[in-house]
Write an enzyme that holds these catalytic residues in place. Structure first.
Site, PDB file in Angstrom:
ATOM      1  CD  GLU A  33      -3.025  -0.614   0.022  1.00 33.90           C
ATOM      2  OE1 GLU A  33      -3.092  -0.260  -1.177  1.00 33.90           O
ATOM      3  OE2 GLU A  33      -3.513  -1.662   0.456  1.00 33.90           O
ATOM      4  CG  LEU A 124     -13.673  -2.182  -2.628  1.00 32.51           C
ATOM      5  CD1 LEU A 124     -14.917  -3.046  -2.508  1.00 32.51           C
ATOM      6  CD2 LEU A 124     -12.445  -2.957  -2.152  1.00 32.51           C
ATOM      7  CB  SER A 125     -10.255   0.576  -7.870  1.00 31.22           C
ATOM      8  OG  SER A 125      -9.139   0.658  -7.067  1.00 31.22           O
ATOM      9  CB  SER A 126     -16.012   2.698  -7.871  1.00 33.27           C
ATOM     10  OG  SER A 126     -15.672   3.873  -7.177  1.00 33.27           O
ATOM     11  CB  SER A 127     -12.651   6.387  -9.919  1.00 30.29           C
ATOM     12  OG  SER A 127     -11.578   6.112  -9.084  1.00 30.29           O
ATOM     13  CG  ASP A 171      -6.342   1.920  -7.588  1.00 33.41           C
ATOM     14  OD1 ASP A 171      -5.624   1.113  -6.960  1.00 33.41           O
ATOM     15  OD2 ASP A 171      -6.788   2.964  -7.089  1.00 33.41           O
ATOM     16  CE1 TYR A 220      -3.095   7.459  -2.759  1.00 29.89           C
ATOM     17  CE2 TYR A 220      -2.518   9.287  -4.192  1.00 29.89           C
ATOM     18  CZ  TYR A 220      -2.525   7.938  -3.926  1.00 29.89           C
ATOM     19  OH  TYR A 220      -1.961   7.058  -4.820  1.00 29.89           O
TER      20      TYR A 220
END
Ligand code: GLA
Length: 384
Positions: A33, A124-127, A171, A220
């Site tokens: 990570e 969960l990396s929808s983008s 991602d 971030y």
């Protein structure tokens, strides 16, 4: 009716023509990570939660998009200087189109219908799933193909430029290149990768803490800046350090006096995390599940104490999980600041796991966690 048939039928109602359907998965990261933008190693798997795109060509250069989830419509023109001035959900789509065009791909106009199962904002990396599905669909719609790595890079560029999140490559690459039943060990410097078969009796069980910190994107970006500061200081003495990927713990110790405390801790996380990724991949390859479990536990502690991106809720989820039988690893996953944990759980232990986590998490936080029991899926592909 299957997901893709449903979407095709809805597309017919909306646009009066036949569509092709493509889908790209969300991802979960097993370990590694905040290492991707430090040119290190990551170990994600794509999951069987998808973003679906139905698409058909148009005779002009317009792109029309309908989002089923948001019940909203947007449109923009290809090859236009002004692009899409809207800074909303449709920037993901126009941003990908722009990145493809800037890279020399001649796109046809298109009608699109988009629907996603990947929970929004859950880490969960929808983008990335949206970007990769749309990018792949726009290319296929124009009779073009691209290597999955290149598609991932263009989608990352779109996210960096149009959405303002300075994300790394993990991602998008996971969503574009992963393989069913496998995790993918990626070297984020060379973009070389290798897939590792997951034990068939393990499920990827994801627990959503249902908490998301405000301003996660700016926190971030701050972490990234701290890592860059670390590299600048380390490189004064050790010019071979171009990214934290190149640094060793000995070099870090040697520079400790010059490094602000927070920067020192961020660097320590990244350097040790890279090592843990390689250990975890080796452990998985040789079925040494106890070593994998330990690497994941240490990763979580390091993200909590050194990188400071966990949350009380994520810590509680991991603590409960590590006491449940049949769990071979538990840690927070993704950027952090809320979001989800990943748990490697034996199939037979999943029901018990679900019951224990739900009851105990509710008791301690008054929150109901969403739990997704997933398998490792293929990266983006045609789905009809
Ligand atoms: C987000 C970013 C990734 C990666 C992770 C943290 O998911 O999009 O590039 O940096 O956070 O590992």
């Amino acid at each position: 009716m299957s997901d893709s048939e449903q979407l095709k039928s809805r597309f017919r109602e909306l646009y009066g023509q036949e569509a092709r359907v493509y889908r790209a998965p969300g991802r979960v990261n097993l370990i590694g990570e905040h290492t991707d933008y430090n040119e290190g190693f990551v170990f994600p798997a794509a999951i069987n939660l998808f973003t679906w795109v139905a698409i058909a060509p148009r005779s002009d250069l317009q792109v029309h998009v309908r989002s089923e989830n948001l019940q909203k419509t947007a449109e923009f023109k290809l090859s236009s200087e002004s692009g899409n001035a809207n800074r909303d959900w449709s920037s993901y789509i126009s941003g990908v189109a722009l990145a493809l065009e800037q890279n020399g791909f001649e796109l046809k106009g298109a009608d699109l219908l988009v629907r996603g199962d990947v929970p929004l904002g859950g880490g969960l990396s929808s983008s990335a799933a949206l970007e990769v599905a749309v990018g792949f669909a726009l290319l296929a719609n124009s009779d073009l193909t691209v290597d999955c790595r290149e598609l991932a890079q263009l989608c990352q560029k779109a996210e960096n430029d149009c959405v303002g999140m300075r994300c790394g490559i993990m991602d998008q690459l996971a969503s574009a290149c992963c393989r069913k039943e496998h995790a993918l060990l990626l070297d984020c410097r060379s973009l070389e990768y290798r897939t590792f078969k997951l034990p068939p009796n393990l499920r990827l069980v994801i627990c959503n803490s249902m908490v998301k910190r405000e301003l996660a994107a700016s926190a971030y970006n701050t972490r990234r800046a701290e890592c860059e500061e670390g590299v600048r200081i380390l490189a004064r003495r050790f010019p071979e350090v171009r990214a934290l990927r190149d640094a060793t713990m000995n070099q870090l110790e040697a520079c400790q006096a010059e490094l602000p405390q927070n920067v020192y801790k961020r660097c320590r996380h990244v350097i040790t995390e890279n090592q843990r990724v390689l250990e975890a991949a080796e452990a998985l390859e040789h079925n040494r599940l106890e070593d994998l479990r330990r690497a994941m536990a240490e990763s979580h502690s390091s993200l909590r104490d050194d990188y400071e991106v966990s949350s009380d809720e994520l810590d509680v989820l991991v603590e409960i999980a590590s006491r449940v039988k049949g769990v071979h690893g538990a840690r927070m996953t993704g950027a952090g600041f809320g979001g989800c944990t990943i748990n490697l759980v034996e199939s037979e232990a999943v029901d018990e796991f679900r019951n224990e986590i739900s009851a105990e998490y509710r008791r301690r936080t008054k929150l109901n966690p969403d739990i997704y029991v997933c398998n490792a899926a293929d990266g983006v592909k045609r789905a009809d």
